[in-house]
Design an enzyme around this catalytic site. Structure first.
Site: not given
Length: 110
Positions: A92, A99
């Protein structure tokens, strides 16, 4: 990387709503929040994903994870928070720069 959006944000070429910054990392509010509190923590060093992190990145990764709690509390997540690190396309990940998503605030939210 010159064309990486998070590298541009880290360099200050693209503005962000910063909540924390030092020489190694930047934390800023997500532009499309999924919860009342939703921010990202990124390394200023370009690391494409968690799968690309190297042993020499260990201290940086530890610093990022340690900041999660501090910044979540600072932003008002007193009853808990969710951390998400999407890794790779099938995981995803939409931006090819490591991050950490930190989400929290009063429920319900998904």
């Amino acid at each position: 990387m010159q064309d990486c959006i998070f590298c541009k944000i880290g360099r200050g070429d693209i503005p962000s709503r910063k909540i924390y910054e030092d020489d190694d990392v930047l934390a800023f509010h997500d532009i499309n929040p999924k919860a009342p509190v939703h921010f990202l923590i990124i390394p200023k060093k370009h690391i494409a994903s968690l799968a690309e992190a190297q042993p020499e990145d260990e201290a940086l990764l530890g610093k990022m994870l340690t900041l999660v709690r501090k910044l979540a509390l600072q932003e008002g997540c007193v009853n808990g928070f969710r951390t998400v690190i999407n890794t790779g396309r099938d995981g995803g990940q939409e931006v090819a720069h490591l991050h950490i998503h930190v989400l929290g605030g009063p429920q319900p939210w998904k």
